[in-house]
Enzyme design. Structure first.
Site, PDB file in Angstrom:
ATOM      1  CG  ASN A   1      -0.353   0.166   2.605  1.00 29.66           C
ATOM      2  OD1 ASN A   1       0.222  -1.050   2.953  1.00 29.66           O
ATOM      3  ND2 ASN A   1      -0.142   1.102   2.992  1.00 29.66           N
TER       4      ASN A   1
ATOM      5  N   GLY B   1       6.993  -1.240  -1.808  1.00 30.23           N
ATOM      6  CA  GLY B   1       5.926  -2.555  -2.143  1.00 30.23           C
ATOM      7  C   GLY B   1       4.965  -1.776  -3.155  1.00 30.23           C
TER       8      GLY B   1
ATOM      9  CE1 TYR C   1      14.646  -2.743   9.010  1.00 27.93           C
ATOM     10  CE2 TYR C   1      16.798  -2.014   8.686  1.00 27.93           C
ATOM     11  CZ  TYR C   1      15.608  -2.391   8.058  1.00 27.93           C
ATOM     12  OH  TYR C   1      15.569  -2.212   6.914  1.00 27.93           O
TER      13      TYR C   1
END
Length: 298
Positions: free
Chosen positions: A21, A25, A170
């Protein structure tokens, strides 16, 4: 190096892109749609997903759809797979793209640290559950920051025995992505499968990935800092698109060709010594199977 934008035509090929969204991506979905692909945007927020889908070429022709998926939630992963396979006979390429960066310490509904759950474990489960229906390849999204994740402790993925460090969490989740890619390829090869596991990273690309930090200062610095020094998101997305569409062997890792792999056009990327450790990769796989309840299906 010459610019690469010559994405091969993709008519008749179906792609699932997680976290589509926004950011990388969305740009991956947009580029694939422009080349005639059928694209499924797998998004946590359906409203945002639908808004993004309407901007992807092929939407009006019925080649673009949205399905709900929260990769940090293993129940959502299983529900997505069940619904997808009820509607489709399979897919050509799974693009594991969704991710978080800088999230404060927390455990998901499954009791797994947020970075590890979102960036690695959910995609591990998704790929293995879909694998019997994947015709071409699995694309894993890592980061150049995986090189800072050499302290990955697969016996302490929830940081219960170590002081939690958000950016280390991360980096280690992104190291886990590359270890997963390599071990998946070893298992595919061993099973005699022609499916490939490949990877990519977008270098320094301007996205809103720091929006989930919970810290307004880090979010502001991350957003505006990226605007100043980063490539446009579509440029970074080309590395993923290259990995998803070009004829590259399994266990290939693609990133920007420029200095420090921050900017540039798709080219073979470097990985750390830890990312090439087969013993660590197998141990991570075992832990991931235990945490997710999902095993290699071939």
């Amino acid at each position: 190096m010459r610019p690469w934008t010559a994405v091969p035509p993709q008519p008749g090929r179906r792609f699932v892109v997680t976290g589509a969204n926004g950011g990388i991506g969305f740009q991956v979905a947009r580029i694939l749609g422009s080349r005639g692909a059928e694209v499924v945007l797998a998004c946590r927020n359906l409203e945002k997903g639908e808004a993004a889908a309407r901007q992807v070429p092929g939407y009006d022709a019925g080649r673009v759809s949205v399905r709900e998926l929260d990769v940090s939630d293993l129940g959502s992963v299983r529900a997505f797979v069940d619904a997808f396979l009820d509607e489709h006979d399979g897919l050509d390429v799974l693009v594991n793209n969704a991710g978080v960066l800088g999230a404060p310490y927390g455990l998901t509904a499954d009791g797994v640290e947020t970075h590890f759950a979102t960036n690695h474990l959910g995609h591990f489960a998704l790929a293995n559950l879909l694998l019997p229906r994947i015709r071409d390849r699995v694309v894993v999204t890592s980061s150049r920051e995986h090189r800072s994740g050499s302290g990955l402790d697969v016996d302490d993925v929830n940081w219960e025995r170590r002081p939690y460090r958000v950016f280390a969490a991360y980096a280690q989740s992104k190291l886990a992505d590359l270890l997963f890619m390599s071990e998946l390829q070893r298992r595919l090869t061993g099973a005699g499968s022609e499916v490939r596991a490949v990877g990519a990273h977008p270098g320094a690309s301007s996205t809103n990935i720091t929006s989930g930090t919970g810290n307004p200062v880090i979010t502001w610095i991350g957003y505006h800092g990226q605007k100043l020094v980063s490539m446009p998101a579509w440029r970074g997305a080309l590395c993923t698109v290259y990995a998803a569409t070009m004829d590259v062997p399994g266990d290939t890792y693609i990133g920007p060709h420029g200095r420090l792999e921050l900017h540039g056009w798709p080219a073979p990327a470097r990985r750390s010594k830890a990312a090439s450790d087969p013993v660590l990769a197998r141990r991570l796989w075992e832990v991931s199977e235990k945490l997710s309840g999902v095993t290699f299906p071939l």
